[in-house]
Design a protein around this motif. Structure first.
Motif, PDB file in Angstrom:
ATOM      1  N   ARG A  48       0.825  -1.227   0.000  1.00  0.00           N
ATOM      2  CA  ARG A  48       0.000   0.000   0.000  1.00  0.00           C
ATOM      3  C   ARG A  48       0.853   1.269   0.000  1.00  0.00           C
ATOM      4  NH1 ARG A  48      -4.308   0.548   4.286  1.00  0.00           N
ATOM      5  NH2 ARG A  48      -2.538   0.403   5.708  1.00  0.00           N
ATOM      6  N   CYS A  49       2.132   1.131   0.337  1.00  0.00           N
ATOM      7  CA  CYS A  49       3.115   2.220   0.331  1.00  0.00           C
ATOM      8  C   CYS A  49       2.807   3.352   1.310  1.00  0.00           C
ATOM      9  CB  CYS A  49       3.314   2.804  -1.071  1.00  0.00           C
ATOM     10  SG  CYS A  49       4.864   3.721  -1.175  1.00  0.00           S
ATOM     11  N   ASN A  50       3.205   3.118   2.544  1.00  0.00           N
ATOM     12  CA  ASN A  50       3.136   4.150   3.585  1.00  0.00           C
ATOM     13  C   ASN A  50       4.352   5.058   3.376  1.00  0.00           C
ATOM     14  OD1 ASN A  50       3.584   3.915   7.217  1.00  0.00           O
ATOM     15  ND2 ASN A  50       2.969   5.638   5.955  1.00  0.00           N
ATOM     16  N   TYR A  51       4.163   6.152   2.590  1.00  0.00           N
ATOM     17  CA  TYR A  51       5.324   6.886   2.076  1.00  0.00           C
ATOM     18  C   TYR A  51       5.851   8.005   2.961  1.00  0.00           C
ATOM     19  CZ  TYR A  51       2.048  10.369  -0.013  1.00  0.00           C
ATOM     20  OH  TYR A  51       1.073  11.315  -0.232  1.00  0.00           O
ATOM     21  N   THR A  52       5.138   8.362   4.015  1.00  0.00           N
ATOM     22  CA  THR A  52       5.667   9.292   5.015  1.00  0.00           C
ATOM     23  C   THR A  52       4.773   9.244   6.245  1.00  0.00           C
ATOM     24  OG1 THR A  52       6.513  11.524   5.445  1.00  0.00           O
ATOM     25  CG2 THR A  52       4.475  11.389   4.159  1.00  0.00           C
ATOM     26  N   ASN A  53       5.056  10.105   7.229  1.00  0.00           N
ATOM     27  CA  ASN A  53       4.264  10.123   8.458  1.00  0.00           C
ATOM     28  C   ASN A  53       4.174  11.546   8.995  1.00  0.00           C
ATOM     29  OD1 ASN A  53       3.421   9.765  11.299  1.00  0.00           O
ATOM     30  ND2 ASN A  53       3.697   7.596  10.855  1.00  0.00           N
ATOM     31  N   ARG A  54       2.949  12.010   9.219  1.00  0.00           N
ATOM     32  CA  ARG A  54       2.713  13.388   9.690  1.00  0.00           C
ATOM     33  C   ARG A  54       3.252  13.622  11.097  1.00  0.00           C
ATOM     34  NH1 ARG A  54      -1.428  16.270   6.938  1.00  0.00           N
ATOM     35  NH2 ARG A  54      -0.900  17.993   8.326  1.00  0.00           N
ATOM     36  N   ASN A  55       3.431  12.537  11.869  1.00  0.00           N
ATOM     37  CA  ASN A  55       3.892  12.666  13.263  1.00  0.00           C
ATOM     38  C   ASN A  55       5.394  12.483  13.406  1.00  0.00           C
ATOM     39  OD1 ASN A  55       1.181  12.971  13.908  1.00  0.00           O
ATOM     40  ND2 ASN A  55       0.896  10.812  14.385  1.00  0.00           N
ATOM     41  N   LEU A  56       6.133  12.722  12.335  1.00  0.00           N
ATOM     42  CA  LEU A  56       7.576  12.483  12.341  1.00  0.00           C
ATOM     43  C   LEU A  56       8.325  13.375  13.328  1.00  0.00           C
ATOM     44  CD1 LEU A  56       9.840  11.901   9.303  1.00  0.00           C
ATOM     45  CD2 LEU A  56      10.392  13.802  10.799  1.00  0.00           C
ATOM     46  N   SER A  57       9.278  12.764  14.023  1.00  0.00           N
ATOM     47  CA  SER A  57      10.243  13.535  14.822  1.00  0.00           C
ATOM     48  C   SER A  57      11.579  12.804  14.760  1.00  0.00           C
ATOM     49  CB  SER A  57       9.773  13.692  16.275  1.00  0.00           C
ATOM     50  OG  SER A  57      10.219  12.598  17.061  1.00  0.00           O
ATOM     51  N   ILE A  58      12.625  13.469  15.186  1.00  0.00           N
ATOM     52  CA  ILE A  58      13.961  12.859  15.145  1.00  0.00           C
ATOM     53  C   ILE A  58      14.016  11.624  16.051  1.00  0.00           C
ATOM     54  CG2 ILE A  58      15.077  14.208  16.986  1.00  0.00           C
ATOM     55  CD1 ILE A  58      16.613  13.365  13.524  1.00  0.00           C
ATOM     56  N   ASN A  59      13.098  11.558  17.030  1.00  0.00           N
ATOM     57  CA  ASN A  59      13.041  10.395  17.936  1.00  0.00           C
ATOM     58  C   ASN A  59      12.624   9.113  17.219  1.00  0.00           C
ATOM     59  OD1 ASN A  59      13.724  12.044  20.109  1.00  0.00           O
ATOM     60  ND2 ASN A  59      11.587  12.585  20.488  1.00  0.00           N
ATOM     61  N   ASN A  60      12.106   9.243  15.999  1.00  0.00           N
ATOM     62  CA  ASN A  60      11.730   8.067  15.212  1.00  0.00           C
ATOM     63  C   ASN A  60      12.919   7.436  14.494  1.00  0.00           C
ATOM     64  OD1 ASN A  60       8.937   9.999  14.662  1.00  0.00           O
ATOM     65  ND2 ASN A  60       8.707   7.937  15.495  1.00  0.00           N
ATOM     66  N   TYR A  61      14.112   8.013  14.682  1.00  0.00           N
ATOM     67  CA  TYR A  61      15.296   7.537  13.954  1.00  0.00           C
ATOM     68  C   TYR A  61      16.365   7.001  14.902  1.00  0.00           C
ATOM     69  CZ  TYR A  61      12.998   9.426   9.932  1.00  0.00           C
ATOM     70  OH  TYR A  61      12.068   9.645   8.950  1.00  0.00           O
ATOM     71  N   HIS A  62      17.150   6.061  14.368  1.00  0.00           N
ATOM     72  CA  HIS A  62      18.149   5.356  15.173  1.00  0.00           C
ATOM     73  C   HIS A  62      19.465   5.267  14.412  1.00  0.00           C
ATOM     74  CE1 HIS A  62      14.581   4.223  17.432  1.00  0.00           C
ATOM     75  NE2 HIS A  62      14.059   3.860  16.279  1.00  0.00           N
ATOM     76  N   GLY A  63      20.515   4.920  15.153  1.00  0.00           N
ATOM     77  CA  GLY A  63      21.861   4.829  14.605  1.00  0.00           C
ATOM     78  C   GLY A  63      22.813   5.336  15.675  1.00  0.00           C
ATOM     79  N   ASN A  64      24.110   5.339  15.384  1.00  0.00           N
ATOM     80  CA  ASN A  64      25.071   5.857  16.366  1.00  0.00           C
ATOM     81  C   ASN A  64      24.892   7.344  16.602  1.00  0.00           C
ATOM     82  OD1 ASN A  64      26.473   3.490  17.154  1.00  0.00           O
ATOM     83  ND2 ASN A  64      27.500   3.456  15.177  1.00  0.00           N
ATOM     84  N   ASN A  65      24.368   8.061  15.584  1.00  0.00           N
ATOM     85  CA  ASN A  65      24.095   9.492  15.730  1.00  0.00           C
ATOM     86  C   ASN A  65      22.815   9.854  14.975  1.00  0.00           C
ATOM     87  OD1 ASN A  65      24.192  12.268  16.073  1.00  0.00           O
ATOM     88  ND2 ASN A  65      25.694  12.588  14.458  1.00  0.00           N
ATOM     89  N   PRO A  66      21.638   9.576  15.571  1.00  0.00           N
ATOM     90  CA  PRO A  66      20.373   9.849  14.885  1.00  0.00           C
ATOM     91  C   PRO A  66      20.199  11.319  14.500  1.00  0.00           C
ATOM     92  CG  PRO A  66      20.008   8.551  16.877  1.00  0.00           C
ATOM     93  CD  PRO A  66      21.431   9.003  16.920  1.00  0.00           C
ATOM     94  N   GLU A  67      20.838  12.219  15.273  1.00  0.00           N
ATOM     95  CA  GLU A  67      20.720  13.669  14.992  1.00  0.00           C
ATOM     96  C   GLU A  67      21.242  14.023  13.595  1.00  0.00           C
ATOM     97  OE1 GLU A  67      19.415  16.070  17.037  1.00  0.00           O
ATOM     98  OE2 GLU A  67      18.838  14.509  18.468  1.00  0.00           O
ATOM     99  N   PHE A  68      22.078  13.157  13.034  1.00  0.00           N
ATOM    100  CA  PHE A  68      22.598  13.369  11.681  1.00  0.00           C
ATOM    101  C   PHE A  68      21.456  13.587  10.686  1.00  0.00           C
ATOM    102  CE2 PHE A  68      23.473  11.607   7.489  1.00  0.00           C
ATOM    103  CZ  PHE A  68      24.638  12.271   7.121  1.00  0.00           C
ATOM    104  N   ALA A  69      20.345  12.895  10.899  1.00  0.00           N
ATOM    105  CA  ALA A  69      19.223  12.934   9.952  1.00  0.00           C
ATOM    106  C   ALA A  69      18.443  14.245   9.995  1.00  0.00           C
ATOM    107  CB  ALA A  69      18.278  11.768  10.240  1.00  0.00           C
ATOM    108  N   TYR A  70      18.645  15.011  11.064  1.00  0.00           N
ATOM    109  CA  TYR A  70      17.806  16.188  11.306  1.00  0.00           C
ATOM    110  C   TYR A  70      17.834  17.199  10.147  1.00  0.00           C
ATOM    111  CZ  TYR A  70      15.600  20.063  13.739  1.00  0.00           C
ATOM    112  OH  TYR A  70      14.743  21.080  14.074  1.00  0.00           O
ATOM    113  N   SER A  71      19.023  17.482   9.647  1.00  0.00           N
ATOM    114  CA  SER A  71      19.185  18.515   8.619  1.00  0.00           C
ATOM    115  C   SER A  71      18.412  18.180   7.346  1.00  0.00           C
ATOM    116  CB  SER A  71      20.675  18.695   8.313  1.00  0.00           C
ATOM    117  OG  SER A  71      20.855  19.768   7.423  1.00  0.00           O
ATOM    118  N   ALA A  72      18.609  16.969   6.825  1.00  0.00           N
ATOM    119  CA  ALA A  72      17.924  16.561   5.588  1.00  0.00           C
ATOM    120  C   ALA A  72      16.416  16.474   5.792  1.00  0.00           C
ATOM    121  CB  ALA A  72      18.468  15.219   5.107  1.00  0.00           C
ATOM    122  N   LEU A  73      16.003  15.929   6.945  1.00  0.00           N
ATOM    123  CA  LEU A  73      14.567  15.797   7.225  1.00  0.00           C
ATOM    124  C   LEU A  73      13.888  17.152   7.385  1.00  0.00           C
ATOM    125  CD1 LEU A  73      14.747  12.822   9.760  1.00  0.00           C
ATOM    126  CD2 LEU A  73      13.728  12.724   7.474  1.00  0.00           C
TER     127      LEU A  73
END
Length: 408
Positions: A48-73
């Motif tokens: 069905r392709c859930n292609y994004t989420n209106r409730n997105l926050s940086i807390n939804n991301y993981h890795g050694n440095n999740p904050e890395f994703a903040y700029s692009a997002l």
């Protein structure tokens, strides 16, 4: 003079990078190892392709440095993503939990509009093109497995990670990145079913219930989630389990013993359930324990639970001790299982771990090691929760890489 940009991988991030780079004046080639682009996209959101989420926050991301994703997002955010696809013809359907789908509820709709756009923008697409090596002198030389070569000013690697290898994501991207001097953290399946240690899995296989599941390490709750949970012949599945799987595997990889605790009855506390069972059993004290539990829990759970507690199924409720009733209330509100691993890459929805984000510029997705090289999407040590967050990362990182590759 326009830059010649070669994009390795025609998945979500690769297609977005191509369209973004083209819009900003680049001359684009996509090299896709399959016979068509977007194979993995078709499998997302159960088709069905859930292609994004209106409730997105940086807390939804993981890795050694999740904050890395903040700029692009932030630079290519959820609203921009929805607008982008609406211009391509995708009407959004937004669910209460923030999940966004195409109103057609077909992954093929997403792929169709992206492929149409790639075609009309005259982006060169070369399929069945498996890259074996990338060389950098003044320009980049891409060498395919069949010895064909391509030259470009910039390269964007968007091959995906290891999840769902049947779609073409077999880890080749990590090999290419390592050869160019990048380091890759340990990778393991994310959003995947868990294997449990239990002698009752065969009899529990297929039992589904609405409950709560929690991951415990050293008797301490690390993470929990609720929803439809499904016992399987190897362990346990369902949306809450997928959400917990990354955390469970992360601790197992650290050598920790990981426990999953499942609440089959989560609407009452253990003490409340104990009192309820005492009253229930007093009212029907001539029934056997097996019959006395019918209507309270799934019938197929009854025998495994009684065996686990060493309670005779034919014992009359009037002879059940307070201690036995307390044990029943304990297991129904918190059944303990040891997590011993997960299903394979073929069942995983995403890869956890990847290219070290310290080696990438978070604002542009450009490598700090090789000038003109960009690395995006699942290849990086960034992964999201279930619910459209991983596709949003693919769109955002791909868009930013394409924009900067064409601009610089």
């Amino acid at each position: 003079m326009s830059k010649r940009i070669i994009i390795i991988g025609g998945g979500a991030a690769g297609m977005m990078a191509a369209l973004s780079a083209k819009k900003n004046g680049g001359e684009i080639i996509i090299l896709e190892r399959n016979d068509r682009v977007g194979k993995k996209l078709l499998a997302t959101g159960n088709g069905r392709c859930n292609y994004t989420n209106r409730n997105l926050s940086i807390n939804n991301y993981h890795g050694n440095n999740p904050e890395f994703a903040y700029s692009a997002l932030s630079e290519f955010n959820v609203e921009m993503t929805m607008e982008f696809f609406e211009r391509l013809g995708i009407t959004p359907a937004i669910e209460d939990n923030g999940k966004v789908f195409p109103l057609s509820f077909q992954s093929s709709s997403m792929l169709d509009v992206l492929r149409y756009e790639i075609e009309t923008q005259e982006i060169e697409l070369i399929t069945e093109a498996q890259v074996s090596e990338i060389k950098k002198r003044k320009k980049f030389t891409i060498i395919l497995k069949d010895k064909r070569t391509f030259e470009g000013d910039k390269v964007i690697i968007a091959t995906g990670g290891m999840a769902l290898p049947s779609s073409g994501s077999d880890g080749n991207g990590y090999t290419l990145c390592k050869k160019l001097g990048h380091t890759v953290t340990d990778v393991f399946p994310g959003l995947v079913q868990l294997k449990l240690e239990s002698g009752f899995l065969k009899s529990l296989d297929g039992v589904k219930f609405l409950g709560v599941a929690g991951i415990y390490v050293d008797n301490k709750l690390i993470l929990e989630d609720s929803g439809d949970i499904l016992f399987t012949s190897y362990g346990i599945s369902g949306p809450p389990i997928l959400q917990l799987s990354r955390t469970a595997l992360e601790y197992i990889n650290k050598g920790k013993s990981v426990e999953l605790r499942v609440s089959i009855i989560h609407t009452r506390s253990q003490e409340e359930l104990f009192q309820y069972l005492v009253n229930r059993f007093n009212f029907n004290d001539k029934k056997t324990v097996e019959i006395g539990l019918i209507g309270l829990i799934n019938k197929r759970l009854i025998i495994p639970i009684l065996k686990e507690l060493n309670i005779d199924k034919n014992k009359n409720l009037e002879f059940l001790s307070k201690d036995e009733i307390r044990k029943l209330s304990q297991i129904l509100t918190s059944w303990h299982f040891k997590v011993i691993g997960s299903q394979s890459w073929g069942n995983a929805q995403v890869t956890a771990g990847g290219v070290n984000t310290d080696e990438i510029d978070s604002k542009t997705m450009e490598s700090k090691i090789v000038e003109g090289l960009y690395i995006v999407g699942e290849l990086l040590d960034i992964d999201g929760d279930c619910g459209g967050f991983n596709l949003q990362w693919a769109w955002s990182s791909g868009y930013i890489a394409g924009l900067n590759a064409a601009k610089n």
